[in-house]
Design a protein around this motif. Structure first.
Motif, PDB file in Angstrom:
ATOM      1  N   PRO A 494       7.139  42.275 -12.539  1.00  0.00           N
ATOM      2  CA  PRO A 494       8.023  41.123 -12.741  1.00  0.00           C
ATOM      3  C   PRO A 494       8.810  40.751 -11.489  1.00  0.00           C
ATOM      4  O   PRO A 494       9.021  39.570 -11.210  1.00  0.00           O
ATOM      5  CB  PRO A 494       8.957  41.582 -13.876  1.00  0.00           C
ATOM      6  N   LEU A 495       9.264  41.772 -10.740  1.00  0.00           N
ATOM      7  CA  LEU A 495       9.965  41.484  -9.487  1.00  0.00           C
ATOM      8  C   LEU A 495       9.082  40.691  -8.536  1.00  0.00           C
ATOM      9  O   LEU A 495       9.493  39.690  -7.950  1.00  0.00           O
ATOM     10  CB  LEU A 495      10.401  42.791  -8.821  1.00  0.00           C
ATOM     11  N   LEU A 496       7.850  41.158  -8.372  1.00  0.00           N
ATOM     12  CA  LEU A 496       6.927  40.476  -7.472  1.00  0.00           C
ATOM     13  C   LEU A 496       6.638  39.063  -7.953  1.00  0.00           C
ATOM     14  O   LEU A 496       6.583  38.118  -7.163  1.00  0.00           O
ATOM     15  CB  LEU A 496       5.625  41.278  -7.358  1.00  0.00           C
ATOM     16  N   ALA A 497       6.449  38.921  -9.278  1.00  0.00           N
ATOM     17  CA  ALA A 497       6.131  37.601  -9.824  1.00  0.00           C
ATOM     18  C   ALA A 497       7.281  36.623  -9.612  1.00  0.00           C
ATOM     19  O   ALA A 497       7.079  35.493  -9.145  1.00  0.00           O
ATOM     20  CB  ALA A 497       5.800  37.728 -11.307  1.00  0.00           C
ATOM     21  N   VAL A 498       8.507  37.064  -9.951  1.00  0.00           N
ATOM     22  CA  VAL A 498       9.663  36.167  -9.823  1.00  0.00           C
ATOM     23  C   VAL A 498       9.934  35.831  -8.362  1.00  0.00           C
ATOM     24  O   VAL A 498      10.173  34.670  -8.012  1.00  0.00           O
ATOM     25  CB  VAL A 498      10.912  36.803 -10.478  1.00  0.00           C
ATOM     26  N   SER A 499       9.904  36.847  -7.502  1.00  0.00           N
ATOM     27  CA  SER A 499      10.147  36.573  -6.080  1.00  0.00           C
ATOM     28  C   SER A 499       9.058  35.670  -5.515  1.00  0.00           C
ATOM     29  O   SER A 499       9.331  34.801  -4.682  1.00  0.00           O
ATOM     30  CB  SER A 499      10.228  37.880  -5.290  1.00  0.00           C
ATOM     31  N   GLY A 500       7.815  35.859  -5.979  1.00  0.00           N
ATOM     32  CA  GLY A 500       6.735  34.981  -5.526  1.00  0.00           C
ATOM     33  C   GLY A 500       6.946  33.545  -5.961  1.00  0.00           C
ATOM     34  O   GLY A 500       6.725  32.605  -5.189  1.00  0.00           O
ATOM     35  N   LEU A 501       7.391  33.361  -7.209  1.00  0.00           N
ATOM     36  CA  LEU A 501       7.650  32.007  -7.695  1.00  0.00           C
ATOM     37  C   LEU A 501       8.801  31.354  -6.929  1.00  0.00           C
ATOM     38  O   LEU A 501       8.731  30.167  -6.580  1.00  0.00           O
ATOM     39  CB  LEU A 501       7.967  32.046  -9.192  1.00  0.00           C
ATOM     40  N   LEU A 502       9.874  32.122  -6.692  1.00  0.00           N
ATOM     41  CA  LEU A 502      10.999  31.566  -5.939  1.00  0.00           C
ATOM     42  C   LEU A 502      10.599  31.226  -4.517  1.00  0.00           C
ATOM     43  O   LEU A 502      11.001  30.186  -3.969  1.00  0.00           O
ATOM     44  CB  LEU A 502      12.163  32.561  -5.946  1.00  0.00           C
ATOM     45  N   LEU A 503       9.808  32.111  -3.902  1.00  0.00           N
ATOM     46  CA  LEU A 503       9.349  31.837  -2.541  1.00  0.00           C
ATOM     47  C   LEU A 503       8.454  30.601  -2.517  1.00  0.00           C
ATOM     48  O   LEU A 503       8.560  29.755  -1.619  1.00  0.00           O
ATOM     49  CB  LEU A 503       8.600  33.050  -1.990  1.00  0.00           C
ATOM     50  N   ASN A 504       7.577  30.483  -3.516  1.00  0.00           N
ATOM     51  CA  ASN A 504       6.704  29.315  -3.578  1.00  0.00           C
ATOM     52  C   ASN A 504       7.516  28.038  -3.758  1.00  0.00           C
ATOM     53  O   ASN A 504       7.221  27.000  -3.150  1.00  0.00           O
ATOM     54  CB  ASN A 504       5.714  29.478  -4.735  1.00  0.00           C
ATOM     55  N   GLN A 739      20.396  27.271  -0.595  1.00  0.00           N
ATOM     56  CA  GLN A 739      20.550  28.069  -1.815  1.00  0.00           C
ATOM     57  C   GLN A 739      19.211  28.560  -2.349  1.00  0.00           C
ATOM     58  O   GLN A 739      19.085  29.749  -2.672  1.00  0.00           O
ATOM     59  CB  GLN A 739      21.297  27.278  -2.877  1.00  0.00           C
ATOM     60  N   PRO A 740      18.166  27.722  -2.465  1.00  0.00           N
ATOM     61  CA  PRO A 740      16.861  28.278  -2.875  1.00  0.00           C
ATOM     62  C   PRO A 740      16.359  29.357  -1.923  1.00  0.00           C
ATOM     63  O   PRO A 740      15.766  30.348  -2.358  1.00  0.00           O
ATOM     64  CB  PRO A 740      15.935  27.052  -2.864  1.00  0.00           C
ATOM     65  N   ARG A 741      16.609  29.180  -0.625  1.00  0.00           N
ATOM     66  CA  ARG A 741      16.178  30.196   0.345  1.00  0.00           C
ATOM     67  C   ARG A 741      16.934  31.502   0.129  1.00  0.00           C
ATOM     68  O   ARG A 741      16.353  32.592   0.187  1.00  0.00           O
ATOM     69  CB  ARG A 741      16.414  29.668   1.763  1.00  0.00           C
ATOM     70  N   GLN A 742      18.234  31.401  -0.152  1.00  0.00           N
ATOM     71  CA  GLN A 742      19.034  32.606  -0.349  1.00  0.00           C
ATOM     72  C   GLN A 742      18.631  33.343  -1.620  1.00  0.00           C
ATOM     73  O   GLN A 742      18.509  34.568  -1.624  1.00  0.00           O
ATOM     74  CB  GLN A 742      20.513  32.218  -0.392  1.00  0.00           C
ATOM     75  N   TRP A 743      18.407  32.610  -2.722  1.00  0.00           N
ATOM     76  CA  TRP A 743      17.985  33.265  -3.956  1.00  0.00           C
ATOM     77  C   TRP A 743      16.619  33.914  -3.784  1.00  0.00           C
ATOM     78  O   TRP A 743      16.390  35.043  -4.252  1.00  0.00           O
ATOM     79  CB  TRP A 743      17.943  32.262  -5.105  1.00  0.00           C
ATOM     80  N   ALA A 744      15.689  33.198  -3.128  1.00  0.00           N
ATOM     81  CA  ALA A 744      14.363  33.783  -2.909  1.00  0.00           C
ATOM     82  C   ALA A 744      14.461  35.032  -2.042  1.00  0.00           C
ATOM     83  O   ALA A 744      13.772  36.030  -2.283  1.00  0.00           O
ATOM     84  CB  ALA A 744      13.446  32.742  -2.247  1.00  0.00           C
ATOM     85  N   GLY A 745      15.337  34.993  -1.031  1.00  0.00           N
ATOM     86  CA  GLY A 745      15.508  36.166  -0.172  1.00  0.00           C
ATOM     87  C   GLY A 745      16.116  37.340  -0.914  1.00  0.00           C
ATOM     88  O   GLY A 745      15.701  38.492  -0.733  1.00  0.00           O
ATOM     89  N   LEU A 746      17.108  37.062  -1.777  1.00  0.00           N
ATOM     90  CA  LEU A 746      17.749  38.143  -2.524  1.00  0.00           C
ATOM     91  C   LEU A 746      16.768  38.835  -3.467  1.00  0.00           C
ATOM     92  O   LEU A 746      16.610  40.060  -3.445  1.00  0.00           O
ATOM     93  CB  LEU A 746      18.927  37.585  -3.328  1.00  0.00           C
ATOM     94  N   VAL A 747      16.119  38.035  -4.311  1.00  0.00           N
ATOM     95  CA  VAL A 747      15.198  38.631  -5.289  1.00  0.00           C
ATOM     96  C   VAL A 747      13.996  39.239  -4.577  1.00  0.00           C
ATOM     97  O   VAL A 747      13.536  40.335  -4.936  1.00  0.00           O
ATOM     98  CB  VAL A 747      14.760  37.568  -6.316  1.00  0.00           C
ATOM     99  N   GLY A 748      13.491  38.553  -3.547  1.00  0.00           N
ATOM    100  CA  GLY A 748      12.373  39.111  -2.788  1.00  0.00           C
ATOM    101  C   GLY A 748      12.731  40.413  -2.099  1.00  0.00           C
ATOM    102  O   GLY A 748      11.920  41.338  -2.034  1.00  0.00           O
TER     103      GLY A 748
END
Length: 750
Positions: A494-504, A739-748
């Protein structure tokens, strides 16, 4: 249970004293018994003492029997278990360090996240604070605010703020600062008091009263050397002198929506129409008043004032609403906070599963030791206690390291994370430390659970009779080891999936076309002080001198002006009503960004004309109002038809001359890269000059190389204008997706 724990804790603190008291009490009983025997039988004292000891069964036996009653045996066993666990871990430093660090990562990240989320969501000051909304937006006009302030019955304090950037001077070089003009009730509603001086008061609000201001603690320290030394000093805000009457604490800038460096008094003139809007209004609920009843109260106010301004505002369904400030400020961020919290929880679960797997492998290697202890008479409870103590020692070591990592992680989160209310005030307080210890103990229990369960279910007999095939040698244990591995993958996916979606999502935002060419484009925010440029004529004279200088600089292809900064910064919006397709009476009129631009704006940004003409000299303020519209606007209202020549009234002014559409241009995004809406209208800047505009300079070389030349050219016209807000358009567009970059970086990262 509580009294038992209290007794044990007290015994832990007084162990040596209890031992002495126990020995002394037993010796006293032996002496008394010996005296009675000597008197009764007449035997010598030594013989009487011997008989007394025989009767008692010996000092050692009596001491052991009484230790539990005093908590001493329990304390000695605990101390012995801790020493044994520490020695065992010290003999395997690689295992101990690996397990402690893995737990520390999980505990540290969880503690940092707990501190951040606790600061954002749990400020008790927010429980009675309302953000007032109008038509679904936190945007009020002077008419609306005055009506609520005078007629409401649900609040103890009501305050308003209007934010902007302004030129600030305090004897040195002028600079741009964030300004939040406020009314006297604003900081009272927030529940904040100044570090020094006073707040803005009602006597400061009438138009013509002496201008006063509050400033931030950081600005006072930087400009005046100390916050106490700022009181009574004169500062210049947009060319107007203000007296500093108070310095606010750092917490005043902890909420992004209200963050500012300077808070001057807002002096509201009598309005002549319902708009313009753009004012934040907050209020503090009276004791016992709910948000539902407060919303009903302010909704009635909006109904009462509607007939008074119906000539310029016809949306009969528009109502005021009182929204909890936490919900209003977080809005879409609340979902991301939930995802972030889940990600941190998954990291902790992965760490626990990893350490559980390590402990299981370690228990396999200790099967010979367990067999030997079982043969020597060790009970199942004794071995369980050894395993449990070792797990808890590891967990506490992980907690100590984790707290240090959590402190570092929290500082990084505040510095690099998204801007959220109260996040800047987050810290590792007593609650966070208690949370870390609780998580550590729970993690230690869960991680060491399987070897303990195996022992309780008969693993001790296996250890005694099976030698090396003890706890870790069976098929069941192998299945458990495999289950731990599967669990770690299950938690990681799930971590990989969510971080992948946020990064995408972040990468897709980077690929969104803002509607103009961002390369080789330099931008400067220019604010002309109202004190030196009080009217359109003086503003026009400034730019009549500055623009030719800029356009003649080496490396400059063109230069244009606009009041708004795409792709997500628009300050000018307006409602309108098409004369040939009016909205139904009593319904809301369409609203859209309506920036004012000069004739070179579109050429400088690289925006094409699709139909009609651009602005020109004929569009002076004495001519009939004209507008350019975006392609999306034309398709929205006149799909398949020409929009040229269409007329509309704007701002609810039915008596004003109608605005005529003279051209259609390509779409430019003003509502953010995420928004699909590119509807916009444009007014000629020459028809109504603004003191606060954005300068756009198209260059033939790297734009950052021309920054100093552009700054020098503008300063040659007026050296008193702050020019610190200068950046390339590529930098500004990249900043809009921070903000999207920061959230993607945090979860990733997790």
């Amino acid at each position: 249970m509580r009294s038992w724990l209290t007794r044990r804790f007290r015994a832990l603190l007084r162990r040596d004293r209890l031992e002495r008291e126990l020995h002394e009490e037993i010796r006293l009983h032996v002496e008394l018994e010996a005296e009675q025997i000597a008197r009764a039988t007449g035997v010598p004292v030594d013989e009487a003492r011997r008989r007394a000891l025989v009767a008692f069964g010996g000092m050692t036996r009596v001491t052991e029997e009484h230790r539990d009653a005093r908590g001493v045996r329990w304390l000695q066993d605990l101390a012995q278990d801790i020493r044994y666990a520490a020695r065992g871990l010290a003999r395997n430093p690689g295992f101990a360090l690996s397990a402690a660090l893995i737990l520390a990562l999980g505990i540290g990240s969880t503690t940092a996240a707990f501190s951040a989320v606790n600061a954002v969501l749990r400020d008790p000051n927010d429980d009675h604070l309302a953000f007032l909304f109008f038509r679904g937006y936190p945007s009020f006009s002077t008419v609306d605010f005055r009506a609520v302030e005078e007629q409401q019955r649900s609040f103890t304090d009501v305050g308003a703020m209007r934010g902007r950037e302004a030129a600030f001077t305090a004897g040195g070089e002028p600079e741009h600062v964030d300004v939040g003009a406020v009314t006297s009730g604003f900081f009272r509603a927030l529940g904040l008091r100044p570090l020094a001086g006073r707040l803005i008061e009602p006597r400061d609000e009438p138009v013509g009263a002496p201008l006063v201001t509050l400033i931030s603690h950081e600005l006072a320290e930087r400009v005046f050397g100390s916050y106490a030394g700022a009181i009574g000093r004169s500062v210049n805000i947009d060319g107007a002198a203000h007296t500093v009457v108070g310095v606010m604490p750092p917490k005043a800038s902890a909420t992004p929506a209200f963050a500012a460096d300077v808070w001057p008094v807002m002096q509201l003139a009598q309005p002549d129409r319902r708009g313009p809007f753009g004012m934040y209004v907050i209020a503090r609920l009276r004791p016992g008043v709910t948000f539902e009843s407060a919303s009903a109260d302010v909704a009635l106010i909006s109904e009462r004032i509607f007939p008074l301004w119906a000539g310029g505002f016809q949306d009969t369904g528009a109502r005021f609403e009182a929204v909890p400030i936490r919900r209003a400020l977080l809005r879409n961020a609340s979902k991301m906070i939930g995802i972030f919290t889940a990600a941190v929880g998954l990291v902790l679960l992965i760490a626990v599963a990893n350490v559980a797997s390590l402990l299981l492998v370690r228990s396999i290697g200790r099967s010979r030791e367990l067999a030997l202890r079982a043969v020597l008479g060790a009970s199942r409870q004794r071995l369980v206690r050894l395993f449990l103590t070792e797990s808890l020692v590891l967990a506490l070591a992980g907690a100590v390291i984790g707290l240090a990592l959590g402190a570092v992680g929290l500082r990084a989160l505040i510095a690099l994370g998204p801007r959220l209310p109260h996040l800047a005030a987050a810290q590792l307080d007593v609650r966070a430390i208690g949370f870390a210890l609780g998580v550590a103990l729970l993690s230690g229990l869960v991680a060491g659970a399987y070897p303990i369960v195996r022992l309780m279910r008969g693993g001790l007999q296996q250890a005694a009779h099976s030698g090396d095939r003890a706890i870790g040698g069976g098929r069941q244990t192998q299945r458990v080891r495999s289950a731990f591995v599967v669990a770690q993958f299950a938690f990681a996916l799930p971590l990989l999936a969510v971080s992948g979606l946020l990064l995408n999502s972040f990468l897709r935002l980077q690929r969104v076309d803002p509607g103009f060419d961002t390369s080789n484009l330099l931008t400067v925010r220019v604010g002309l002080p109202a004190g030196r440029y009080p009217n359109d004529s003086l503003v026009a004279q400034y730019w009549a001198r500055a623009l030719p200088l800029l356009r003649n600089l080496p490396g400059v292809r063109s230069a244009g002006l606009g009041t708004d900064m795409p792709p997500n910064n628009y300050g000018n919006t307006n409602n309108y009503n098409l004369l040939d397709r009016p909205v139904a009476p009593g319904t809301e009129e369409p609203n859209a960004p309506w920036p004012s631009v000069d004739p070179e704006y579109f050429a400088t940004l690289g925006v094409r004309l699709l139909e009609g003409r651009m602005f020109g000299p004929v569009d002076a303020d004495t001519a009939a109002p004209v507008a350019l519209v975006s392609r999306s606007w034309a398709e929205k209202h006149y799909r398949g038809e020409s929009a040229i020549g269409r007329r509309m009234v704007s701002g609810g002014c039915t008596e004003c001359p109608p605005t005529v559409v003279v051209g259609v241009v390509e779409d430019v995004r003003y509502s953010g890269l995420r928004s699909e809406d590119a509807v916009a209208l444009y007014a000629p800047l020459v028809g109504g000059w603004s003191r606060e505009v954005n300068l756009f300079v198209r260059t033939t070389e790297r734009p950052e190389l021309l920054a100093d030349r552009v700054r020098e050219a503008l300063r040659s016209v007026d050296p008193g204008i702050p020019l610190d807000d200068i950046a390339t358009m590529s930098e500004r567009v990249y900043a809009t997706i921070a903000q999207p970059r920061q959230w993607a970086g945090l979860v990733g990262g997790f």
